[in-house]
Design a protein around this motif. Sequence first.
Motif, PDB file in Angstrom:
ATOM      1  N   LYS A 150      -9.161 -13.181 -42.766  1.00 14.38           N
ATOM      2  CA  LYS A 150      -8.003 -14.010 -42.435  1.00 14.38           C
ATOM      3  C   LYS A 150      -7.705 -13.925 -40.940  1.00 14.38           C
ATOM      4  O   LYS A 150      -8.136 -13.004 -40.254  1.00 14.38           O
ATOM      5  N   VAL A 151      -6.951 -14.913 -40.482  1.00 16.97           N
ATOM      6  CA  VAL A 151      -6.548 -14.941 -39.087  1.00 16.97           C
ATOM      7  C   VAL A 151      -5.411 -13.941 -38.902  1.00 16.97           C
ATOM      8  O   VAL A 151      -4.497 -13.881 -39.720  1.00 16.97           O
ATOM      9  N   SER A 180      -2.298 -12.979 -36.709  1.00 15.80           N
ATOM     10  CA  SER A 180      -1.471 -13.630 -35.681  1.00 15.80           C
ATOM     11  C   SER A 180      -1.136 -12.638 -34.577  1.00 15.80           C
ATOM     12  O   SER A 180      -0.976 -11.443 -34.808  1.00 15.80           O
ATOM     13  N   ARG A 219     -12.838 -14.710 -32.816  1.00 16.59           N
ATOM     14  CA  ARG A 219     -12.529 -16.116 -32.561  1.00 16.59           C
ATOM     15  C   ARG A 219     -11.055 -16.264 -32.209  1.00 16.59           C
ATOM     16  O   ARG A 219     -10.191 -15.660 -32.837  1.00 16.59           O
ATOM     17  N   VAL A 268      -7.820 -18.449 -32.372  1.00 12.25           N
ATOM     18  CA  VAL A 268      -7.214 -19.591 -33.066  1.00 12.25           C
ATOM     19  C   VAL A 268      -5.989 -19.960 -32.255  1.00 12.25           C
ATOM     20  O   VAL A 268      -4.982 -19.250 -32.260  1.00 12.25           O
ATOM     21  N   ARG A 269      -6.096 -21.073 -31.535  1.00 16.23           N
ATOM     22  CA  ARG A 269      -5.070 -21.379 -30.533  1.00 16.23           C
ATOM     23  C   ARG A 269      -3.694 -21.563 -31.152  1.00 16.23           C
ATOM     24  O   ARG A 269      -3.506 -22.317 -32.090  1.00 16.23           O
ATOM     25  N   GLY A 270      -2.744 -20.831 -30.616  1.00 13.00           N
ATOM     26  CA  GLY A 270      -1.366 -20.929 -31.088  1.00 13.00           C
ATOM     27  C   GLY A 270      -1.044 -19.905 -32.157  1.00 13.00           C
ATOM     28  O   GLY A 270       0.116 -19.662 -32.436  1.00 13.00           O
ATOM     29  N   ILE A 271      -2.087 -19.311 -32.786  1.00 11.52           N
ATOM     30  CA  ILE A 271      -1.808 -18.333 -33.847  1.00 11.52           C
ATOM     31  C   ILE A 271      -2.264 -16.940 -33.430  1.00 11.52           C
ATOM     32  O   ILE A 271      -1.455 -16.030 -33.278  1.00 11.52           O
ATOM     33  N   ARG A 287      -9.443 -14.106 -35.130  1.00 10.08           N
ATOM     34  CA  ARG A 287     -10.107 -13.769 -36.374  1.00 10.08           C
ATOM     35  C   ARG A 287     -11.425 -13.081 -36.049  1.00 10.08           C
ATOM     36  O   ARG A 287     -12.192 -13.555 -35.209  1.00 10.08           O
ATOM     37  N   GLU A 303     -15.092 -12.239 -36.923  1.00 12.75           N
ATOM     38  CA  GLU A 303     -16.121 -12.871 -37.738  1.00 12.75           C
ATOM     39  C   GLU A 303     -17.411 -12.099 -37.588  1.00 12.75           C
ATOM     40  O   GLU A 303     -17.687 -11.492 -36.554  1.00 12.75           O
ATOM     41  N   GLU A 355       1.014 -20.370 -40.295  1.00  7.81           N
ATOM     42  CA  GLU A 355       0.113 -19.249 -40.049  1.00  7.81           C
ATOM     43  C   GLU A 355      -0.875 -19.083 -41.201  1.00  7.81           C
ATOM     44  O   GLU A 355      -2.066 -18.872 -40.997  1.00  7.81           O
ATOM     45  N   SER A 387      -5.493 -19.639 -41.642  1.00  8.34           N
ATOM     46  CA  SER A 387      -6.566 -18.920 -42.342  1.00  8.34           C
ATOM     47  C   SER A 387      -7.267 -19.820 -43.335  1.00  8.34           C
ATOM     48  O   SER A 387      -8.483 -19.772 -43.487  1.00  8.34           O
ATOM     49  N   LEU A 392      -9.306 -22.923 -41.241  1.00  8.13           N
ATOM     50  CA  LEU A 392     -10.130 -22.681 -40.061  1.00  8.13           C
ATOM     51  C   LEU A 392     -11.609 -22.958 -40.341  1.00  8.13           C
ATOM     52  O   LEU A 392     -12.284 -23.627 -39.555  1.00  8.13           O
ATOM     53  N   LEU A 417      -9.028 -26.966 -34.157  1.00 11.40           N
ATOM     54  CA  LEU A 417      -7.781 -26.832 -34.909  1.00 11.40           C
ATOM     55  C   LEU A 417      -6.846 -25.944 -34.103  1.00 11.40           C
ATOM     56  O   LEU A 417      -7.157 -24.787 -33.844  1.00 11.40           O
ATOM     57  N   GLU A 418      -5.712 -26.520 -33.680  1.00 10.79           N
ATOM     58  CA  GLU A 418      -4.786 -25.771 -32.826  1.00 10.79           C
ATOM     59  C   GLU A 418      -3.402 -25.741 -33.432  1.00 10.79           C
ATOM     60  O   GLU A 418      -3.044 -26.605 -34.232  1.00 10.79           O
ATOM     61  N   PHE A 419      -2.649 -24.741 -33.020  1.00 12.71           N
ATOM     62  CA  PHE A 419      -1.320 -24.558 -33.611  1.00 12.71           C
ATOM     63  C   PHE A 419      -0.270 -24.375 -32.533  1.00 12.71           C
ATOM     64  O   PHE A 419      -0.545 -23.768 -31.508  1.00 12.71           O
ATOM     65  N   GLU A 420       0.900 -24.930 -32.776  1.00 14.32           N
ATOM     66  CA  GLU A 420       2.039 -24.698 -31.887  1.00 14.32           C
ATOM     67  C   GLU A 420       3.243 -24.346 -32.750  1.00 14.32           C
ATOM     68  O   GLU A 420       4.165 -25.144 -32.897  1.00 14.32           O
ATOM     69  N   PRO A 421       3.228 -23.150 -33.351  1.00 12.40           N
ATOM     70  CA  PRO A 421       4.333 -22.803 -34.239  1.00 12.40           C
ATOM     71  C   PRO A 421       5.519 -22.206 -33.496  1.00 12.40           C
ATOM     72  O   PRO A 421       5.337 -21.426 -32.565  1.00 12.40           O
TER      73      PRO A 421
END
Lengths: 222, 465
Positions: free
Chosen positions: A167-168, A170, A209, A211-214, A217, A219, B317, B321, B324, B334-338
């Motif tokens: 899982k990613v 954060s 890796r 994950v932009r914004g989060i 991860r 791998e 969030e 997972s 991805l 895939l990008e996030f702005e939370p």
Amino acid sequence: MRVLLVEDDAALAAGIVEGLERAGMSVDHLDAAEPAESALALTAYDLAIVDLGLPGMDGLELIRRVRRRKLPIPILILTARDGLDDRVKGLDIGADDYLVKPFLLPELQARARALIRRGGAATSSTLTIGPLTLDLGLRTASLDGTELELTGREWDVLQHLMLAAPKVLSKKKLMESLGSWDSEISPNAIEIYVSRLRAKLADSGVTIRTVRGIGYRLESAE
Amino acid sequence: MSYSIRKRLIGYLLVPLTALLAFSIVTDYREGLHVANKAYDHALFGTVLAIAAQLDPDENGLDLDLQEQAEQVLRTDMADEVFYAVIDRHGRLIAGDPLLQSKLIPPHGDNPVYRFDHIGNQEVRLVTYHYRPTANAHEGVFILVAETTKKRQRDASRIMVTTLWTDLLLILTSLAVVFFGVRYAVAPLERMSQRIDRREPDDLRPLDEAQAPKEIRPFVRAINRLIANLREAASAQQAFLSNAAHQLRTPLAALQTQLELVAETLQGEPRERLRRAQESLVRLSHLTRQMLALARAAHQANTEADFSPVSLEDLVEAAASDFLDTAIARDLHLEFEPSPAVVAGQAWTLRELLANLLDNALRYTPAGGRVTVRCGVAASGIPFLEVEDDGPGIPPHERDKVFERFVRLESDSAGSGLGLAIVKEVADLHRAHITLTEGSNGKGLRVRVEFPPLQAALSRQENDS
């Protein structure tokens, strides 16, 4: 790695058994909860995969009983119901993860591997992903048996990434876990630790890796 | 056949009321006439007494000693012509108008006797009085006085007009009272039906009996029984879906697993065929999942949803997972702005909402494209969830259609057409608002879901229950 599968559908069970064995695990299969309860009490399995919709005693009850006996085994739920209520019930009474049917075999393999890894960390105090192994007691790391030079913070970040995979993780959670009352960790500091780790893991088959914004991860090419 | 309660009530009230009023006009008129006649008769009898006072007894009986002047007075009337006659018991005219001689009908019992008669072609009121001045006199005489009926007729028509006017006024007032009264009485019925009209089609909460007037409570109760039956049917359907989900998913999982295992052992052409079968199977699994989610989400709208605070940030969030690997497989960024945002909702349906938005975005954006997921609280205090892609987008005129079930746009080849229907269903459940626009650089699609602010949503839920 020894896995107990409790699933009443014969065709699905056969597929899972074969799929996990190809991934290097040895799998025992039972089609009801009652014998599974005693099997789990008698044998030290690394993982139990439990279908919720079983004839007789259902999967939730089995998990409840296993946890009442304080068996430390990681449990992965298989469910055909997608309501969160089922999931929450399962996780609340002590399951570690769930998969909603139908699922892809690689997904099941990855989840099983992750749970076994975390369970192993609890019992044997080592964490392994591909060629990378962390000794939790000695706080050391090795790549293919060769010791990896890591600072304390780098080791902490790597440990959290390995526990979270696949899982990613954060950045927020990472900062919460690493920070303490007297020392807050800035997002920039995390980025620096990650880039140093990347440099040290280069060409090992293990990558981090973004994950932009989060967050990140871990791998592995395994 | 349809009819209006108001019209019926008005009809049932008005017909007897009008009949009653018509009857009352007739009796009022007759009574008025009777009273007027009595008064004039009394005056006529006055004339009789005046004549009697002038009668002198002589050897033959009685004689009338009437001066011409007195006679003039007797005969003078404002409107009518007056006739008189004094006739002895042998029928001989002692004095007065011989015209009246033939009119004598000696009274029996009542004295004087009044009746209508004719002199020539004129109608007259005639009074006959048997006058006996002393006990031993020979039987006395008959005094007849008649007057034409002009003033009586004039009074009759005046009475007629007066009763007509007052009774007409009464009728009109009654009409107005009945009309507005009935309207006032049926107003609660109309309010009730408006309340039912305003309901959302899937609102299956019972009607409030306390708000209904006593008379229509049985009706409201019957409606509530019907609603309860519908709810039960919905629960039965829910149980069926739950069961169907299990029955469908397990064999699908088995099939999928077995095919994957076979695929690893095959090479070349057979492997390629199997890959196509697997693709169909993945689509079938996806569709099954979506249909069940849609049915369950739609069912949720019928029940009091148990909302609790849900963090959109956590949801995003978790989606990172889950999606991805799909994004990596399709070569998408895939990008996030939370940002922190909490809404009152149901975590699993909200997760379905985001999953379907993301699934659509990842499916329709060409390789190399970018998909961005955002959440947060807008400056206006409104929590939002947003998925933006730089794919082909949806033309403005087609944007309304996409929320319908199984609608696939011309350009669409991969989807089931259920994803946005689920999004809509879940958004409706949360009273959230969906807007579709172009992406920030003018291409692609941005789907924004705006939720009611947390405090408002939680207090509304309390009011509802």
